[in-house]
Design a protein around this motif. Structure first.
Motif, mmCIF file in Angstrom:
data_model
loop_
_atom_site.group_PDB
_atom_site.id
_atom_site.type_symbol
_atom_site.label_atom_id
_atom_site.label_comp_id
_atom_site.label_asym_id
_atom_site.label_seq_id
_atom_site.Cartn_x
_atom_site.Cartn_y
_atom_site.Cartn_z
ATOM 1 N N TYR A 148 -73.079 -18.279 28.478
ATOM 2 C CA TYR A 148 -73.043 -19.512 29.261
ATOM 3 C C TYR A 148 -71.778 -19.732 30.085
ATOM 4 O O TYR A 148 -71.688 -20.707 30.819
ATOM 5 N N ILE A 149 -70.776 -18.865 29.975
ATOM 6 C CA ILE A 149 -69.572 -19.082 30.765
ATOM 7 C C ILE A 149 -69.273 -17.875 31.650
ATOM 8 O O ILE A 149 -69.651 -16.750 31.350
ATOM 9 N N LYS A 150 -68.583 -18.127 32.743
ATOM 10 C CA LYS A 150 -68.154 -17.044 33.626
ATOM 11 C C LYS A 150 -66.848 -17.449 34.284
ATOM 12 O O LYS A 150 -66.553 -18.633 34.460
ATOM 13 N N GLN A 151 -66.065 -16.443 34.637
ATOM 14 C CA GLN A 151 -64.762 -16.696 35.253
ATOM 15 C C GLN A 151 -64.949 -17.146 36.694
ATOM 16 O O GLN A 151 -65.712 -16.562 37.455
ATOM 17 N N GLU A 152 -64.257 -18.216 37.088
ATOM 18 C CA GLU A 152 -64.281 -18.679 38.467
ATOM 19 C C GLU A 152 -62.907 -19.200 38.862
ATOM 20 O O GLU A 152 -62.012 -19.319 38.028
ATOM 21 N N LYS A 153 -62.772 -19.522 40.125
ATOM 22 C CA LYS A 153 -61.492 -20.007 40.626
ATOM 23 C C LYS A 153 -61.218 -21.441 40.191
ATOM 24 O O LYS A 153 -60.087 -21.873 40.192
ATOM 25 N N GLU A 154 -62.289 -22.168 39.891
ATOM 26 C CA GLU A 154 -62.115 -23.560 39.506
ATOM 27 C C GLU A 154 -62.664 -23.810 38.115
ATOM 28 O O GLU A 154 -63.654 -23.212 37.712
ATOM 29 N N ARG A 176 -66.413 -21.389 34.322
ATOM 30 C CA ARG A 176 -67.524 -22.240 34.736
ATOM 31 C C ARG A 176 -68.666 -22.080 33.741
ATOM 32 O O ARG A 176 -68.988 -20.974 33.313
ATOM 33 N N ILE A 177 -69.287 -23.181 33.389
ATOM 34 C CA ILE A 177 -70.392 -23.155 32.450
ATOM 35 C C ILE A 177 -71.703 -23.028 33.207
ATOM 36 O O ILE A 177 -71.998 -23.823 34.097
#
Length: 241
Positions: A148-154, A176-177
């Protein structure tokens, strides 16, 4: 002459309005869409409840020791819990779980807990929340694991809005979820899903597909020196608009 010109102008404007109105009635039909509503339908507890409590309007569970009002949104489950006893109630976050539509359990996090990097996958100890007698606590459950999560800029937070506006962004370089469920579908997307699934199942319908999805929150609390696990089970409902 001036009156005639004014009359012609007014007639032209009136005809324009009529044509516009007529076009809206008899022109191209507005494309329909679908919305997913997720409603509370059942509550279980360990140890088993003697008084089953009541589920009201797909949003509220009310029992002897507590009441919980829910407002599910695509990225999480917002809730407000009411301690109706004369003892303190403690939410044991590390023992709470999100249950997906396949029945799998997932770790959770909650509002205000920030994770800054993808390497921070293991759940650090989440401090319990104490709800005083007669008081209430508002928060949000988020699933938190690799599904359910991934790396993002925000980094994604949670706002007070509903539906597609429920998620707000803040800070930088975070996680980010992924949405737990999709809240709206346009007609084109529905047709694409149906076409793909019809190859596997001739009796497939989009409504049956969405309405078969159930989600759950296992909430662990301490009350009167006893641990209780409440399982709040939600079912999706497809609405046309």
């Amino acid at each position: 002459m001036r009156k005639i010109a004014v009359g012609i102008l007014m007639s032209g404007l009136l005809l324009g309005v009529v044509f516009t109105f007529t076009g809206s009635l008899y022109g191209e039909k507005e494309k329909k869409g679908y919305r997913t509503a997720v409603k509370l339908e059942q509550v279980e507890r360990e140890p088993e409840m003697t008084d089953k409590g009541k589920v009201l309007d797909g949003q509220v569970f009310d029992s002897g020791p507590l009441a919980v009002a829910w407002s599910p949104a695509p990225q999480g489950f917002r809730f407000r819990i009411y301690n109706k006893t004369t003892s303190t109630m403690t939410i044991l976050w590390n023992e709470c779980k999100f249950i997906d539509e396949k029945g799998n359990n997932h770790n959770i996090t909650h509002k205000g807990v920030k994770r800054k990097s993808a390497s921070d996958m293991e759940m650090k100890a989440l401090k319990p929340t104490v709800v005083q007698p007669g008081a209430n606590w508002q928060d949000v459950f988020f699933p938190y694991d690799s599904d359910y999560i991934k790396q993002e800029k925000e980094l994604v937070g949670f706002s007070t809005d509903t539906g597609s506006n429920a998620v707000d962004t803040y800070d930088r370089a975070g996680l980010r979820i992924r949405p737990i469920f999709i809240d709206t579908y346009n007609e084109k997307k529905v047709k694409k899903i149906v076409k793909k699934q019809k190859k596997k199942d001739k009796d497939f319908t989009f409504e049956k597909y969405i309405n078969s999805h159930t989600y759950g929150i296992a909430m662990a609390v301490n009350l009167d020196e006893t641990k209780y696990v409440y399982r709040f089970l939600f079912r999706a409902h497809l609405l046309e608009y």
